[in-house]
Design an enzyme around this catalytic site. Sequence first.
Site, PDB file in Angstrom:
ATOM      1  CD  GLU A  36      -2.516   1.758   0.377  1.00 33.10           C
ATOM      2  OE1 GLU A  36      -2.524   2.977   0.148  1.00 33.10           O
ATOM      3  OE2 GLU A  36      -3.154   0.927  -0.299  1.00 33.10           O
ATOM      4  NE  ARG A 131     -16.311   5.413  -1.972  1.00 32.11           N
ATOM      5  CZ  ARG A 131     -15.967   4.796  -3.094  1.00 32.11           C
ATOM      6  NH1 ARG A 131     -14.996   3.908  -3.084  1.00 32.11           N
ATOM      7  NH2 ARG A 131     -16.593   5.044  -4.224  1.00 32.11           N
ATOM      8  NE  ARG A 212     -17.058  11.665  -5.346  1.00 34.12           N
ATOM      9  CZ  ARG A 212     -17.362  10.472  -5.846  1.00 34.12           C
ATOM     10  NH1 ARG A 212     -18.143   9.669  -5.154  1.00 34.12           N
ATOM     11  NH2 ARG A 212     -16.903  10.100  -7.020  1.00 34.12           N
ATOM     12  CG  ASP A 325     -12.033   1.341  -9.593  1.00 37.78           C
ATOM     13  OD1 ASP A 325     -12.976   0.696 -10.098  1.00 37.78           O
ATOM     14  OD2 ASP A 325     -12.209   2.202  -8.708  1.00 37.78           O
TER      15      ASP A 325
END
Length: 431
Positions: A36, A131, A212, A325
């Site tokens: 990550e 999320r 958003r 994605d």
Amino acid sequence: MSDSKPFNVAIVGGGISGISLAIGLYKKNVPFTVYESASKFGEIGAGLGFGPNAVKAMGLISPDIVEGYERCVTHGWKSKERDWFTIRVGDERKAGPDGILKQKEKEGLKVGDPLFDVRYTNDGLAGGVHRAHFLDEMLKLIPSSVSKFGKRLVNITTATDGSQDAVLHFADGTTAQHSAVIGCDGIKSKTREILLGENEGKALFSGKYAYRGLVPMEKAVELLGEELAWNCQLFMGYHGHLLTFPIEKGKTMNVVAFSSCDTWTDPQWVVKTTKEKMLEDFSTWGPMVVKIVEAMGKRDIWALFNDPPASTYYSTSPRICLLGDAAHATTPHQGSGAGMCIEDSYILSSLIGEAGSIQDLDRAFKAYDEVRRPRTQKLVETSREAGMLYDFELEGDDLDAIEKNLKARMSWIWDVDLQQELGKALSIFIA
């Protein structure tokens, strides 16, 4: 983790795609490491919707994912929990001088009134989550020892020791060697760029951008009433639309307001804006939508990009595969991008679980590519069309044509037989 497999896998990216794949591989006893780039796991954005197909995929990977999902998911009122969205017109330009919607004079429907519901085509646990909260639940299902942070990928090469392994090169100067690399690094995927080249590897601006925001449910109910605030709403208009849905077990109403422009020249995809700009984009819309826009606290514009169709999702030298994605980033207009990522993880982790040798990984990637690429690329195209549909750009502002289109639009996504898809992939793998 037992080293029962004679290979090991690098997962690049620790978002929902990467972690759902990691859970699948962990269940199949496949050695892996998650790399990550950030200093800790985290998800950008707030509200995220999952359809019945996504929840089905979660359960096929591990019932534990569904249990974590159920701790996060928010449904609408019981009478509405099988509804995807209630469809309304928000733009006053679709109404006559008397405020009645054109085409709906007989029914006397006005701007903001419900036109029709789009319902899930089967019984499932579809709904909305935050999320970050859902990612936190998934992270409980893998050991913390499998993750490495601060690892921003810059290149992948083939090992020179005769093993044909992939060597990952990171921005901090370190390297790592694995039998294969699976790119789960999102819409700005470096793995995709390495595999496909700079031109095919870069996402394209979709012609849409979004605001958003989150509104505390207490305030949302005060502005809109309980039934509207607590259920999923989609307001259509000319070159824009707005949707709302409840998250965090009803503590919050998630809002996404969409608008259109021809090009996006800013190198940043998320930029600051003003309340005045937001209200300007919805200046011809009715009071209900204006109230929602005014209640949104954040002042950011998110440019919406999607991937062009990839010619392949994998290579064998170095051994790379794309997932989620990184393979097929899509616009959010059908609420199915994250669900497709989890479907990918189910199919790919199952195939890798069948592999008994490093060479079998090549066959696993080929089978995954043949089965997943057509379905996921169809999502990218139909999602772009859906955004145009809501914005009166696909069927124009013909409300009857829009209703017919929308009611038939989602079944191919929601009603997929994922076990049949896996069977097809396994037959390719075995052949």
